[in-house]
Design a protein around this motif. Structure first.
Motif, PDB file in Angstrom:
ATOM      1  N   CYS A  62       0.868  -1.186   0.000  1.00 18.07           N
ATOM      2  CA  CYS A  62       0.000   0.000   0.000  1.00 18.07           C
ATOM      3  C   CYS A  62       0.900   1.229   0.000  1.00 18.07           C
ATOM      4  N   LEU A  63       0.916   1.953  -1.117  1.00 14.66           N
ATOM      5  CA  LEU A  63       1.830   3.095  -1.251  1.00 14.66           C
ATOM      6  C   LEU A  63       1.119   4.434  -1.113  1.00 14.66           C
ATOM      7  N   ILE A  64      -0.078   4.419  -0.521  1.00 15.22           N
ATOM      8  CA  ILE A  64      -0.851   5.675  -0.501  1.00 15.22           C
ATOM      9  C   ILE A  64      -0.080   6.795   0.205  1.00 15.22           C
ATOM     10  N   ASP A  65       0.595   6.478   1.310  1.00 17.73           N
ATOM     11  CA  ASP A  65       1.305   7.532   2.050  1.00 17.73           C
ATOM     12  C   ASP A  65       2.452   8.131   1.239  1.00 17.73           C
ATOM     13  N   ARG A  66       3.016   7.330   0.327  1.00 17.25           N
ATOM     14  CA  ARG A  66       4.200   7.786  -0.401  1.00 17.25           C
ATOM     15  C   ARG A  66       3.891   8.069  -1.875  1.00 17.25           C
ATOM     16  N   LEU A  67       2.607   8.237  -2.174  1.00 19.29           N
ATOM     17  CA  LEU A  67       2.206   8.347  -3.571  1.00 19.29           C
ATOM     18  C   LEU A  67       2.896   9.508  -4.292  1.00 19.29           C
ATOM     19  N   ALA A  68       2.979  10.643  -3.602  1.00 19.79           N
ATOM     20  CA  ALA A  68       3.569  11.824  -4.235  1.00 19.79           C
ATOM     21  C   ALA A  68       5.012  11.559  -4.654  1.00 19.79           C
ATOM     22  N   GLU A  69       5.744  10.794  -3.838  1.00 18.82           N
ATOM     23  CA  GLU A  69       7.138  10.494  -4.185  1.00 18.82           C
ATOM     24  C   GLU A  69       7.216   9.619  -5.439  1.00 18.82           C
ATOM     25  N   TYR A  70       6.298   8.678  -5.551  1.00 15.02           N
ATOM     26  CA  TYR A  70       6.291   7.808  -6.736  1.00 15.02           C
ATOM     27  C   TYR A  70       5.896   8.592  -7.984  1.00 15.02           C
ATOM     28  N   ILE A  71       4.965   9.520  -7.818  1.00 14.69           N
ATOM     29  CA  ILE A  71       4.575  10.340  -8.973  1.00 14.69           C
ATOM     30  C   ILE A  71       5.747  11.235  -9.365  1.00 14.69           C
ATOM     31  N   ASP A  72       6.401  11.780  -8.355  1.00 12.00           N
ATOM     32  CA  ASP A  72       7.547  12.651  -8.622  1.00 12.00           C
ATOM     33  C   ASP A  72       8.699  11.875  -9.273  1.00 12.00           C
ATOM     34  N   ALA A  73       8.774  10.594  -8.996  1.00 12.86           N
ATOM     35  CA  ALA A  73       9.818   9.770  -9.625  1.00 12.86           C
ATOM     36  C   ALA A  73       9.549   9.573 -11.112  1.00 12.86           C
ATOM     37  N   GLY A  74       8.339   9.928 -11.565  1.00 10.63           N
ATOM     38  CA  GLY A  74       8.064   9.927 -13.003  1.00 10.63           C
ATOM     39  C   GLY A  74       7.427   8.662 -13.542  1.00 10.63           C
ATOM     40  N   VAL A  75       6.721   7.913 -12.715  1.00  4.94           N
ATOM     41  CA  VAL A  75       6.067   6.721 -13.262  1.00  4.94           C
ATOM     42  C   VAL A  75       4.874   7.145 -14.109  1.00  4.94           C
TER      43      VAL A  75
END
Ligand code: SF4
Length: 407
Positions: free
Chosen positions: A235-248
């Motif tokens: 569950c990556l909901i807490d870290r979603l912004a970081e994953y989006i920022d990583a460019g996926v």
């Protein structure tokens, strides 16, 4: 929290059958993945017949959702003629993409002349930019990275390749590299690499000392079981912004075998969260997102599968079910009653929670059951599962609401 500067990634949701597909799309999925009757990695799922596929494609087109068709089983030599025939039969369907694991399957797709894009499954365990580049040059349009890829590795891949990348954000995990595991085949004769995993890693195990046959010693890890190999859920909901920022480019939700409620609610929460990521609204909504993801059935969550295995070892992994999926509203009768397809028993005078697709506001609310009528129009004191009833609530429910009851 890192503020995302990239575009919103696509939300890719599981569609174990036609009903799940429709609800996932209505609740916010940008695209859905599903399998036909052959060559996908969930042969236990209600896979799509040719008729279902036609209806699914029409529905997705009408609602602007993408379609990813799964052909991600691994081929033995003997499977090749059947796979080639099946691709030929499917060629006329305008899927946006087909998902493969086996380069042999990809070769068959390309040789067939089918116009589909090719996505490479997480089953290929792609972890680095050299591997992504390799597959991209070989003609793969999108690579679903291994679930074991760390955020740092995802950033490296993004910064060093142009290929579309997709990562899993939610759902079950394996203790092997994403299904590349023979445990189920060994224990139950069911091959995870051919879509038939019996989840043998989650069974109850005990230790037997060689000379004390029949004396089974429990390995007590938690009060309700001894699943010594079972993983937590992602569950990556807490870290979603970081994953989006990583460019996926795409965020994938696992779970074709789960309920309509699961497909719909996870799709709407990740869609809403992805739209809000990087704005003050995300932080404000985070407790709501967490609560909703806690209300779909799951094992304890982890946000760090790779490091989960370091130091701590496995924690307790009981299955958590805090809400029961009761049914959904399939329409409204002329008198304002709802036509409800039931999945669990519903009784008069009970209060159910209804969830809805998120528009500008969250419309979720509680509804009191006033009266239940069966298909003959007779008033009944119990709506049994798997049937259609006319239910009058204390006010009009509307269409496509999903009903649940907290446990
Ligand atoms: S047995 Fe467990 S680890 Fe192996 S493929 Fe199935 S779910 Fe994954």
């Amino acid at each position: 929290m890192t503020v995302p500067s990239r575009k919103r990634p696509e939300i890719v949701a599981p569609a174990g059958n036609l009903e799940k597909l429709k609800f996932a799309v209505l609740y916010g999925a940008d695209s859905v993945y599903f399998g036909g009757e052959e060559h996908n990695l969930r042969i236990q799922s209600d896979n799509f017949t040719r008729g279902d596929i036609g209806e699914a494609l029409d529905f997705c087109k009408k609602h602007g959702a993408g379609t990813i068709f799964l052909m991600n089983s691994f081929l033995h030599e003997k499977d090749i003629p059947a796979a080639a025939r099946y691709i030929g039969e499917m060629k006329g369907f305008p899927f946006d993409a087909v998902m493969v694991s086996d380069p042999g399957m990809m070769a068959l797709v390309r040789e067939s002349g089918a116009p589909w894009k090719v996505h490479l499954s997480t089953q290929m365990s792609t972890l680095n930019h050299l591997a992504v580049r390799f597959w991209h040059r070989a003609g793969v349009d999108r690579i679903v990275l291994a679930r074991e890829a760390t955020l740092e590795e995802i950033r490296m891949v993004r910064d060093n390749t142009d290929a579309e990348i997709e990562v899993f954000v939610h759902g079950a995990l394996c203790v092997a590299y994403s299904g590349r595991c023979l445990l189920s085949r060994f224990m139950a004769g069911r091959d995870a690499n051919r879509g038939d995993c019996a989840q043998a890693c989650r069974w109850r195990y005990s230790l037997v000392e060689e000379k004390r046959e029949g004396s089974h010693l429990d390995i007590i890890e938690h009060a309700s079981g001894t699943e010594i190999l079972s993983s937590k859920d992602l569950c990556l909901i807490d870290r979603l912004a970081e994953y989006i920022d990583a460019g996926v480019d795409a965020l994938k939700i696992e779970g074709r075998m789960k309920s309509i409620y699961y497909s719909a609610n996870t799709a709407r929460i990740y869609r809403h969260a992805a739209e809000c990521a990087g704005t003050p609204g995300f932080e404000k909504n985070l407790p709501f997102y967490r609560e909703e993801l806690d209300l779909v059935s799951h094992r304890p969550y982890t946000a760090d599968v790779f490091n989960e295995f370091d130091g701590e070892g496995f924690g307790p992994v009981p299955y958590i079910r805090k809400a029961m999926f009761m049914g959904y509203s399939a329409g409204t009768a002329t008198d304002g009653a709802s036509l409800v397809k039931t999945f669990n028993p519903i009784r008069p005078n009970e209060t159910l929670e209804a969830i809805f697709p998120i528009t500008d506001t969250v419309q979720d609310d509680r509804f009191l059951v006033k009266e239940i009528r069966d298909s003959e129009g007779t008033i009944v004191d119990l709506a049994r599962p798997n049937a259609l009833y006319r239910i009058t609530f204390d006010r009009e429910l509307g269409e496509n609401a999903i009903l649940r009851k907290r446990l």
